[in-house]
Motif scaffolding. Structure first.
Motif, PDB file in Angstrom:
ATOM      1  N   GLU A 133      42.518  73.003  31.942  1.00 46.70           N
ATOM      2  CA  GLU A 133      41.953  73.819  33.019  1.00 46.70           C
ATOM      3  C   GLU A 133      40.550  74.328  32.702  1.00 46.70           C
ATOM      4  O   GLU A 133      39.923  74.971  33.548  1.00 46.70           O
ATOM      5  CB  GLU A 133      42.865  75.031  33.277  1.00 46.70           C
ATOM      6  N   GLN A 134      40.039  74.060  31.494  1.00 47.80           N
ATOM      7  CA  GLN A 134      38.747  74.627  31.116  1.00 47.80           C
ATOM      8  C   GLN A 134      37.604  73.988  31.906  1.00 47.80           C
ATOM      9  O   GLN A 134      37.689  72.837  32.330  1.00 47.80           O
ATOM     10  CB  GLN A 134      38.495  74.477  29.611  1.00 47.80           C
ATOM     11  N   MET A 135      36.561  74.769  32.105  1.00 48.04           N
ATOM     12  CA  MET A 135      35.361  74.282  32.774  1.00 48.04           C
ATOM     13  C   MET A 135      34.369  73.795  31.721  1.00 48.04           C
ATOM     14  O   MET A 135      34.021  74.507  30.785  1.00 48.04           O
ATOM     15  CB  MET A 135      34.723  75.394  33.606  1.00 48.04           C
ATOM     16  N   VAL A 136      33.931  72.553  31.862  1.00 48.70           N
ATOM     17  CA  VAL A 136      32.950  71.968  30.955  1.00 48.70           C
ATOM     18  C   VAL A 136      31.677  71.712  31.753  1.00 48.70           C
ATOM     19  O   VAL A 136      31.725  71.171  32.866  1.00 48.70           O
ATOM     20  CB  VAL A 136      33.473  70.672  30.322  1.00 48.70           C
ATOM     21  N   SER A 137      30.555  72.073  31.190  1.00 51.28           N
ATOM     22  CA  SER A 137      29.288  72.008  31.909  1.00 51.28           C
ATOM     23  C   SER A 137      28.809  70.572  32.099  1.00 51.28           C
ATOM     24  O   SER A 137      28.681  69.818  31.126  1.00 51.28           O
ATOM     25  CB  SER A 137      28.230  72.809  31.141  1.00 51.28           C
ATOM     26  N   GLY A 138      28.530  70.212  33.348  1.00 42.29           N
ATOM     27  CA  GLY A 138      27.945  68.905  33.616  1.00 42.29           C
ATOM     28  C   GLY A 138      26.548  68.792  33.047  1.00 42.29           C
ATOM     29  O   GLY A 138      26.112  67.710  32.633  1.00 42.29           O
ATOM     30  N   ARG A 139      25.827  69.911  32.987  1.00 41.92           N
ATOM     31  CA  ARG A 139      24.473  69.894  32.418  1.00 41.92           C
ATOM     32  C   ARG A 139      24.504  69.517  30.944  1.00 41.92           C
ATOM     33  O   ARG A 139      23.654  68.744  30.467  1.00 41.92           O
ATOM     34  CB  ARG A 139      23.837  71.274  32.598  1.00 41.92           C
ATOM     35  N   LEU A 140      25.507  70.039  30.212  1.00 42.76           N
ATOM     36  CA  LEU A 140      25.614  69.698  28.796  1.00 42.76           C
ATOM     37  C   LEU A 140      26.025  68.238  28.614  1.00 42.76           C
ATOM     38  O   LEU A 140      25.598  67.592  27.648  1.00 42.76           O
ATOM     39  CB  LEU A 140      26.615  70.628  28.114  1.00 42.76           C
ATOM     40  N   TRP A 141      26.866  67.725  29.517  1.00 43.04           N
ATOM     41  CA  TRP A 141      27.187  66.306  29.464  1.00 43.04           C
ATOM     42  C   TRP A 141      25.916  65.467  29.636  1.00 43.04           C
ATOM     43  O   TRP A 141      25.710  64.475  28.927  1.00 43.04           O
ATOM     44  CB  TRP A 141      28.184  65.936  30.552  1.00 43.04           C
TER      45      TRP A 141
END
Length: 484
Positions: free
Chosen positions: A308-316
């Protein structure tokens, strides 16, 4: 053969026993070969290198017999190149027909561990505490022997331990983890590949193992050589994920030459992506040596693990720009919630390989079409391998699947299990022959209900018979499978 002290090996030890036997009758089964016209040359004239290459394919039982033939063969059998790779399968069971797993594994390492460079161990998870005790005993003593003989291990794989099972009592679990910690501190200095897939340790013990490995890598700076790390399923499903991600992040800080990393999605966070980016592109972790670029990142996301965690698309996007050759392999198992999938399948991820298993009840209000029509087309310029296993019994997906194949311009392999019309097979081949020359491996499992499986199988056979002259580079396999 000599052991680590250099004592001659007069009789091959009993641990060199294997019940796998090769059938040599097929080696010269080509009737077109006239053996009478071939000049027979004695084995004694073969060079050392040739004999080594032949003996490398022999199972242990035949190696033991070959070592007793003559002095020359016994000398060849003592070549370190024959003993650098070993595979063990531990079940914890006792057999009266074979030497015990403990005797074979610990004996092999004791006598030949000084040559061992590649060790692969797969464990059949125990169902009782007695079996767990046997497994703990053989694994712990094997790793102790590896440290004792100073084995030059470069590749180590220990898979399927599953410490979260109730059969692993606290005593056996603690003893096993302690032996692994000792090995990671003292015997892991030369590793280039480490796999602890399916360890399923709790938060405290898993963090302790990662800390021990980090300590070893810190001592090796800047000469640490680890290039590939696989810790999918390393933590149990009940682990504290905040502490887990902190432990993973701290360990990754010490791995500067990592080119391949496999993680459970539950271990992924913005901090992990930041560390991976800094480690390879002039961040503070590369002050004394530039790290190699990360090339492969494999993520496995399962329904029974936190996702369920949110991972940043910007960091990807930043990581992808920092590692130009980065390929992400994403596996999703039984997650069908649209919002969860949207958080996982971010458009900034350079997905090269995508696998998805989505078995769901016809009564469930869920459709796979958003995945096929909206999410996966985001990777049209990067996706090369696609595997889908779907139970779309009440939903037609033929048009959506064909359109997805059209838009993914780099797709090379397609493996599909779903309820499909037989005509879709012909249309897929038409797309391959007229538009997509890179799609050279197609595997189709067409699901059918028991009452019409025979009819569909006949239709499929007729369709394939009309496409008998396919390009030689195209590998096609299609079958009708009764869905239960």
């Amino acid at each position: 053969m000599q052991n680590q002290e250099g004592t001659p090996w007069e009789e091959p030890p009993a641990y060199m026993d294997d019940d796998s036997e090769e059938d040599s009758d097929d080696y010269f089964s080509d009737d077109s070969c006239d053996l009478t016209s071939v000049k027979i040359t004695g084995w004694e004239s073969l060079s050392l290198v040739c004999l080594q290459n032949v003996f490398r394919f022999l199972p242990d039982r035949d190696r033991r017999s070959a070592a007793l033939v003559c002095r020359h063969w016994r000398y060849v059998m003592s070549s370190p190149s024959l003993w650098r790779t070993r595979v063990f399968h531990f079940t914890g069971r006792i057999s009266k027909y074979r030497p015990s797993e403990h005797r074979r594994a610990v004996g092999y390492v004791t006598y030949l561990g000084c040559y061992l460079e590649r060790l692969e161990v797969s464990v059949f998870p125990p169902h009782t505490s007695l079996v767990a005790q046997r497994l703990e005993n053989v694994i712990s003593e094997m790793f102790a022997a590896l440290v004792s003989v100073k084995a030059p291990l470069r590749h180590l794989s220990l898979k399927g331990v599953e410490l979260e099972r109730h059969s692993w009592t606290p005593k056996f679990r603690y003893s096993l983890v302690k032996s692994l910690v000792c090995f990671l501190k003292r015997g892991a200095s030369k590793l280039t590949t480490l796999s602890l897939n399916g360890m399923r340790s709790n938060t405290i013990q898993g963090t302790e193992l990662l800390s021990a490995f980090s300590a070893c890598q810190r001592r090796l700076r800047p000469w640490s050589t680890l290039a590939s790390l696989d810790i999918q399923g390393f933590f149990s499903t009940s682990a504290n994920m905040n502490r887990v991600t902190s432990g993973v992040t701290a360990m990754l800080c010490d791995l500067r030459n990592l080119t391949s990393l496999s993680l459970s999605y539950s271990c992924l966070s913005d901090e992990v992506l930041t560390i991976l980016q800094q480690s390879h592109r002039g961040g503070r972790w590369t002050s004394d040596r530039d790290g190699k670029a990360l090339q492969t990142l494999s993520l496995h996301c399962s329904l029974n693990e936190p996702h369920e965690q949110m991972v940043s698309g910007r960091l990807w996007a930043t990581l992808a720009s920092s590692c130009a050759d980065l390929r992400v392999r994403l596996s999703v198992d039984r997650i069908i919630n649209k919002d969860c999938l949207a958080r996982i399948l971010l458009p900034e991820i350079p997905v090269e390989k995508y696998s998805m298993t989505a078995f769901f009840s016809p009564d469930e209000d869920w459709s796979v079409k958003p995945v096929l029509c909206d999410m996966l087309p985001q990777y049209r310029s990067s996706l090369q391998h696609l595997t889908l296993d779907l139970s779309n019994i009440s939903e037609s997906l033929d048009e959506e699947l064909l359109e997805l194949v059209k838009v993914c311009v780099r797709l090379e392999r397609l493996k599909l299990g779903a309820f499909l019309n037989i005509g879709t097979v012909g249309r897929l081949l038409h797309i391959r022959l007229t538009q997509r020359t890179s799609l050279n491996k197609i595997r189709l499992r067409i699901y059918a209900q028991s009452d019409n499986a025979k009819e569909l199988a006949d239709q499929l056979e007729e369709t394939l018979s009309s496409h008998q002259h396919l390009p030689p580079e195209l590998s096609l396999y299609a079958t009708v499978h009764t869905f239960v």
